[in-house]
Design a protein around this motif. Structure first.
Motif, short mmCIF file in Angstrom:
data_model
loop_
_atom_site.label_atom_id
_atom_site.label_comp_id
_atom_site.label_asym_id
_atom_site.label_seq_id
_atom_site.Cartn_x
_atom_site.Cartn_y
_atom_site.Cartn_z
N ARG A 92 -11.84 -0.90 19.72
CA ARG A 92 -11.97 -1.41 18.34
C ARG A 92 -10.59 -1.61 17.76
NH1 ARG A 92 -16.69 0.08 14.37
NH2 ARG A 92 -16.21 -1.29 12.61
N VAL A 93 -10.32 -2.84 17.34
CA VAL A 93 -9.04 -3.16 16.70
C VAL A 93 -9.33 -3.42 15.23
CG1 VAL A 93 -7.02 -4.66 16.73
CG2 VAL A 93 -8.23 -4.17 18.87
N ARG A 94 -8.73 -2.60 14.38
CA ARG A 94 -9.04 -2.64 12.96
C ARG A 94 -8.47 -3.90 12.29
NH1 ARG A 94 -12.87 1.46 12.09
NH2 ARG A 94 -12.39 3.13 13.59
N ARG A 95 -8.98 -4.15 11.12
CA ARG A 95 -8.64 -5.36 10.38
C ARG A 95 -7.12 -5.53 10.24
NH1 ARG A 95 -11.39 -7.63 4.86
NH2 ARG A 95 -9.97 -9.39 4.55
N GLY A 96 -6.66 -6.72 10.62
CA GLY A 96 -5.26 -7.07 10.44
C GLY A 96 -4.31 -6.54 11.48
N VAL A 97 -4.78 -5.70 12.40
CA VAL A 97 -3.90 -5.13 13.43
C VAL A 97 -3.74 -6.16 14.56
CG1 VAL A 97 -3.61 -3.29 15.13
CG2 VAL A 97 -4.57 -2.78 12.86
N ARG A 98 -2.52 -6.36 15.00
CA ARG A 98 -2.24 -7.34 16.05
C ARG A 98 -1.45 -6.69 17.17
NH1 ARG A 98 -0.75 -12.80 12.46
NH2 ARG A 98 -2.71 -12.80 11.27
N LEU A 99 -2.04 -6.69 18.34
CA LEU A 99 -1.37 -6.14 19.52
C LEU A 99 -0.54 -7.23 20.18
CD1 LEU A 99 -4.25 -4.01 21.06
CD2 LEU A 99 -2.25 -3.19 19.85
N GLU A 100 0.74 -6.96 20.36
CA GLU A 100 1.62 -7.96 20.94
C GLU A 100 1.43 -8.10 22.44
OE1 GLU A 100 5.60 -7.06 19.88
OE2 GLU A 100 5.28 -7.32 17.71
N ARG A 101 1.10 -6.99 23.12
CA ARG A 101 0.95 -7.03 24.57
C ARG A 101 -0.49 -6.70 24.95
NH1 ARG A 101 5.17 -2.89 26.67
NH2 ARG A 101 4.54 -1.81 24.76
N PRO A 102 -0.96 -7.16 26.11
CA PRO A 102 -2.36 -6.94 26.48
C PRO A 102 -2.65 -5.50 26.86
CG PRO A 102 -1.19 -8.04 28.25
CD PRO A 102 -0.25 -8.00 27.10
N LEU A 103 -3.87 -5.09 26.62
CA LEU A 103 -4.39 -3.85 27.19
C LEU A 103 -4.91 -4.16 28.59
CD1 LEU A 103 -6.46 -2.55 24.14
CD2 LEU A 103 -4.10 -2.00 24.72
N GLN A 104 -4.92 -3.13 29.43
CA GLN A 104 -5.36 -3.35 30.80
C GLN A 104 -6.39 -2.29 31.20
OE1 GLN A 104 -2.08 -3.69 33.47
NE2 GLN A 104 -3.30 -4.54 35.12
N LEU A 105 -7.50 -2.78 31.78
CA LEU A 105 -8.57 -1.89 32.24
C LEU A 105 -8.78 -2.12 33.72
CD1 LEU A 105 -10.98 0.07 31.59
CD2 LEU A 105 -12.38 -2.00 31.33
N VAL A 106 -8.72 -1.04 34.50
CA VAL A 106 -8.94 -1.11 35.94
C VAL A 106 -10.28 -0.44 36.25
CG1 VAL A 106 -8.03 -0.54 38.22
CG2 VAL A 106 -6.46 -0.99 36.35
#
Length: 451
Positions: free
Chosen positions: A158-172
């Motif tokens: 869950r990414v809250r309102r207005g939050v911006r991740l610059e780099r990707p998350l990774q799921l293996v």
């Protein structure tokens, strides 16, 4: 016997264990899923939209399921990670159907990002999870119903309102064990208004000699003016089966990119159910599959333009060789009031041998005139004139065919919005077209992954 019966009996006999190792929010939907499954008959191969795949046969074997959530040993050095160099925000794992992550996986996450075990978040924040869990996916879909019946864990993001991740998350996603196994996974992704996130998921099987099945349901909600990029890479084994159903709901002015890449597999069924619920939203849905030997891939997409002025761009490409089989069914639905819709769908396929088979069924269902819509399909072979031309430049026939196949897939790979991952996918596709049977995870273990 109906293949579903063994899972219904499993649920009857082990309900207490399933609930104890789940969470109340997850458990609350199990009885409804059970009732739905009791009256279901799985589609058979040859049924509409199942031209080359038999879900009943895929679910029939007596797989083990880790209902007690016993710890499973696995070799992290043998794990295939897309290895997004210097780009990944955080690396998380599902070991079979149980979430696992190192403690430092969360150190780089900013405030306003909840990422981790679906089971744990469902226990800690039940109201927030219950608002979306099971509300996006269709409970009448057999894959969703069975997943809902048995799923105990998975990824919660869950990414809250207005939050911006610059780099990707990774799921293996790791499949491993000492006996045939079915992993029942769930993903719940919520991108709130004006937030941005990229997620890269990789499937990897560590035991090539065992029958494995990944059963997965993905629910994605993307809020107003939010952006979400999701890239899934399947790199498993010839004895691994996959049944996956992805459901997406988009709100006003949101932007979503979905890329599905099948590099190594056994039998795969991928479904994408996407719905626009707010105006001026955009979706790019791209995918590819490289199929040879006796591998099978079946892809079904349904994009629902339920509101005005949304745009979808869909492209899937497949190569089938030897005795491999591919099938694509794509449906675009434009509702009566969805004026200003733009929807484009294309399916392109290369068939490389007389025994290989490819079925394609693009569909448009349009209920108003103020739209720009098109669809197209092509099934063919490499152009012999192009092969000849490249051979006159000094290439062997094998080299010419390799380069032409790489070029055929280049626009799908180029759409991946992570430059380092895009470069890596080009390299992996080249290895596959060159006939490599060794999966990248083994290459990494041998110290060759980045060479």
């Amino acid at each position: 016997m109906n293949p579903l019966e063994q899972y219904l009996e499993l649920y009857r006999s082990h309900r207490d264990e399933i609930d104890a190792n789940g969470a109340p929010v997850l458990n609350a939907l199990r009885d409804d899923a059970f009732r739905r499954l009791e009256g279901m008959t799985l589609p058979a191969r040859g049924d509409e939209n199942f031209e080359n795949i038999d879900p009943g046969a895929m679910l029939a074997p007596d797989y083990g399921i880790n209902l007690r959530k016993a710890s499973v040993e696995f070799d992290p050095d043998m794990t295939f990670r897309c290895d997004v160099p210097l780009a990944s925000q955080s690396v998380m794992m599902n070991v079979n159907d149980t979430f696992a992550a190192a403690t430092d996986a969360y150190d780089s996450l900013p405030d306003g990002v909840d990422a981790g075990s679906l089971r744990e978040f469902a226990r800690l924040a039940p109201a927030e999870v219950a608002e979306y869990y099971g509300r996006i996916a269709d409970p009448g879909n057999p894959v969703v119903a069975l997943d809902t019946l048995l799923a105990q864990d998975g990824l919660y993001l869950r990414v809250r309102r207005g939050v911006r991740l610059e780099r990707p998350l990774q799921l293996v996603n790791i499949l491993t064990g000492s006996a045939p196994l079915m992993a029942v996974r769930r993903m719940l992704v919520i991108i709130e208004d004006e937030a941005e996130c990229k997620l890269v998921a990789c499937d990897h099987t560590q035991r090539d000699d065992l029958d494995m099945l990944a059963l997965e349901t993905v629910e994605i909600y993307v809020g107003r003016r939010a952006r979400f990029d999701y890239c899934h890479i399947e790199e498993s084994s010839r004895k691994t089966s996959r049944l996956s159903a992805l459901y997406l709901r988009q709100q006003e002015a949101s932007s979503v990119n979905i890329d599905g890449m099948t590099l190594f597999n056994g039998k795969t069924r991928n479904e994408y159910h996407c719905r626009f619920e707010g105006e001026n939203a955009g979706l790019r849905l791209y995918g590819m599959g490289i199929e040879d030997k006796e591998r099978v891939i079946s892809t079904y997409t349904h994009i629902d333009h339920a509101v005005p002025r949304c745009k979808s761009d869909e492209l899937f490409k497949f190569t089938v060789d030897d005795s491999a089989s591919g099938a694509f069914t794509g449906r675009i639905h434009v509702a009566p009031g969805a004026v200003g819709t733009e929807a484009y769908q294309a399916n392109r396929n290369l068939v490389g041998s007389p025994e290989a088979r490819m079925n394609s069924k693009p569909q448009l269902e349009i209920y108003n005139d103020d739209v720009k819509c098109s669809h197209g399909c092509a099934i063919g072979q490499l152009d012999p004139l192009q092969v000849f031309y490249m051979r006159t430049r000094g290439l062997t026939e094998a080299e010419a065919r390799l380069l032409l196949r790489q070029a055929f897939m280049s626009d799908v790979i180029a759409a991946v919005d992570v430059p380092s991952l895009r470069d890596r996918l080009h390299m992996l596709a080249e290895r596959r077209f060159a006939g490599m049977e060794t999966a990248c995870g083994r290459q990494c273990a041998a110290g060759k992954c980045n060479k």
